[in-house]
Design a protein around this motif. Structure first.
Motif, short mmCIF file in Angstrom:
data_model
loop_
_atom_site.label_atom_id
_atom_site.label_comp_id
_atom_site.label_asym_id
_atom_site.label_seq_id
_atom_site.Cartn_x
_atom_site.Cartn_y
_atom_site.Cartn_z
N LEU A 194 58.23 21.75 31.64
CA LEU A 194 59.12 22.05 30.52
C LEU A 194 59.64 23.48 30.60
O LEU A 194 60.82 23.74 30.32
CB LEU A 194 58.38 21.82 29.20
N ARG A 195 58.78 24.39 31.00
CA ARG A 195 59.22 25.79 31.12
C ARG A 195 60.25 25.93 32.24
O ARG A 195 61.20 26.70 32.13
CB ARG A 195 58.02 26.69 31.39
N GLN A 196 60.05 25.17 33.32
CA GLN A 196 61.01 25.23 34.42
C GLN A 196 62.36 24.65 34.00
O GLN A 196 63.42 25.17 34.37
CB GLN A 196 60.47 24.45 35.63
N LEU A 197 62.32 23.57 33.22
CA LEU A 197 63.55 22.91 32.80
C LEU A 197 64.31 23.70 31.74
O LEU A 197 65.54 23.83 31.80
CB LEU A 197 63.23 21.51 32.25
N TYR A 198 63.56 24.21 30.74
CA TYR A 198 64.22 24.77 29.56
C TYR A 198 63.85 26.21 29.24
O TYR A 198 64.48 26.83 28.39
CB TYR A 198 63.90 23.89 28.33
N GLY A 199 62.81 26.72 29.88
CA GLY A 199 62.41 28.10 29.61
C GLY A 199 61.70 28.29 28.29
O GLY A 199 61.38 29.41 27.90
N THR A 200 61.44 27.20 27.59
CA THR A 200 60.73 27.26 26.31
C THR A 200 60.02 25.94 26.08
O THR A 200 60.14 25.02 26.90
CB THR A 200 61.72 27.55 25.15
N LEU A 201 59.28 25.85 24.98
CA LEU A 201 58.50 24.65 24.69
C LEU A 201 58.83 24.13 23.29
O LEU A 201 59.18 24.90 22.40
CB LEU A 201 57.00 24.96 24.77
N PRO A 202 58.68 22.82 23.09
CA PRO A 202 58.90 22.27 21.75
C PRO A 202 57.71 22.60 20.84
O PRO A 202 56.62 22.92 21.33
CB PRO A 202 58.98 20.77 22.00
N PRO A 203 57.89 22.53 19.53
CA PRO A 203 56.73 22.69 18.64
C PRO A 203 55.75 21.55 18.86
O PRO A 203 56.15 20.45 19.28
CB PRO A 203 57.35 22.64 17.24
N ALA A 204 54.49 21.80 18.61
CA ALA A 204 53.46 20.76 18.75
C ALA A 204 53.22 20.10 17.40
O ALA A 204 53.06 20.78 16.39
CB ALA A 204 52.16 21.34 19.28
N MET A 205 53.21 18.78 17.38
CA MET A 205 53.05 18.05 16.13
C MET A 205 51.74 18.41 15.44
O MET A 205 51.69 18.56 14.21
CB MET A 205 53.11 16.54 16.41
#
Length: 258
Positions: A194-205
């Motif tokens: 995810l970091r490689q794709l977007y440079g950030t992460l989604p919030p965790a539920m």
């Protein structure tokens, strides 16, 4: 003159307060003539603290999801609503309070109908679908601004794997061809990817749920189906508003003929 929540005021008893009028209709329905928000009217109560906490929690969710979307993550397809069909959320007390307050503030007639059992959900809903689902609206929700945690998080939140790192799986309803436009496919993505794709992460539920639980000291995290907890939560807020109006109303604490 402030608007009222019902045209049946003329046949009701009225309690006057400094921030609004509370009407007791003959059939027992309570109507709130709003001059300030429910949260403002309940200032100093446990309920107001929970509402404030949920508002802040939802603000943080919006902020984190905004960064995730801005980074190029898959966006919900406009008008889809497949995730809502045949689904009803089980929700916490804190979620129910926020939703109930939002309805009283923004959809008072609907709130009163849900509270007294006369509410009829929109037609065209699949069996087992949430009572607030609206099949003919682009947002598919009659209370979108007050929607619950899962409704805000689905499609834009991840979870944690056994290694303690975040992971994300795209919405299962997302068309494969459209998902490829975001460089993704229907599988689970781990934190490093995810970091490689977007440079950030989604919030965790789980993190978002924990924030809501912290507003309920002593709670073990019990949830109830929305259709069961919402009516009684609306009635609870209506009654507290009524009682608060009596306390704040100076010499007019008793019922008066309308």
């Amino acid at each position: 003159m402030a608007r009222t929540t019902s045209a049946r005021v003329s046949s009701a008893f009225r309690l006057r307060s400094s921030h609004g009028n509370f009407f007791l209709a003959k059939k027992g329905r309570i109507h709130y003539d709003c001059r300030m928000s429910v949260q403002e009217a309940l200032e100093g109560t446990r309920e107001a603290e929970i509402l404030s906490g949920m508002e802040e929690s939802y603000r943080r969710i919006d902020e984190k999801q905004g960064a995730w979307k801005h980074a190029g993550a898959p966006l919900c397809i406009e008008g889809c609503g497949d995730c809502c069909t045949g689904f009803e959320p089980d929700i916490l007390e804190s979620e129910a309070l926020y939703l109930a307050a939002w309805l009283i503030d923004n959809e008072p007639e609907r709130a009163s109908a849900i509270a007294d059992g006369s509410y009829r959900p929109p037609e065209g809903r699949a069996q087992g679908t949430c009572i607030l689902f609206e099949p003919h609206s682009p947002l598919h929700c009659t209370a979108y601004g007050g929607r619950c945690l899962i409704c805000r998080l689905f499609g834009y939140a991840g979870d944690y794997g056994k290694d303690g790192k975040k992971r994300f799986r795209p919405c299962r309803f997302y068309p494969e061809d459209k998902l490829r436009l975001y460089g993704m496919e229907h599988r689970q993505y781990h934190e490093d990817e995810l970091r490689q794709l977007y440079g950030t992460l989604p919030p965790a539920m789980a993190d978002c749920m924990q924030q809501a639980l912290l507003l309920l000291p002593g709670s073990s995290g019990e949830t109830e189906p929305l259709r069961e907890i919402l009516p009684k939560t609306i009635r609870r807020l209506q009654w507290i508003l009524l009682c608060t109006g009596g306390r704040n109303g100076g010499g007019n604490a008793g019922p008066q003929s309308a």
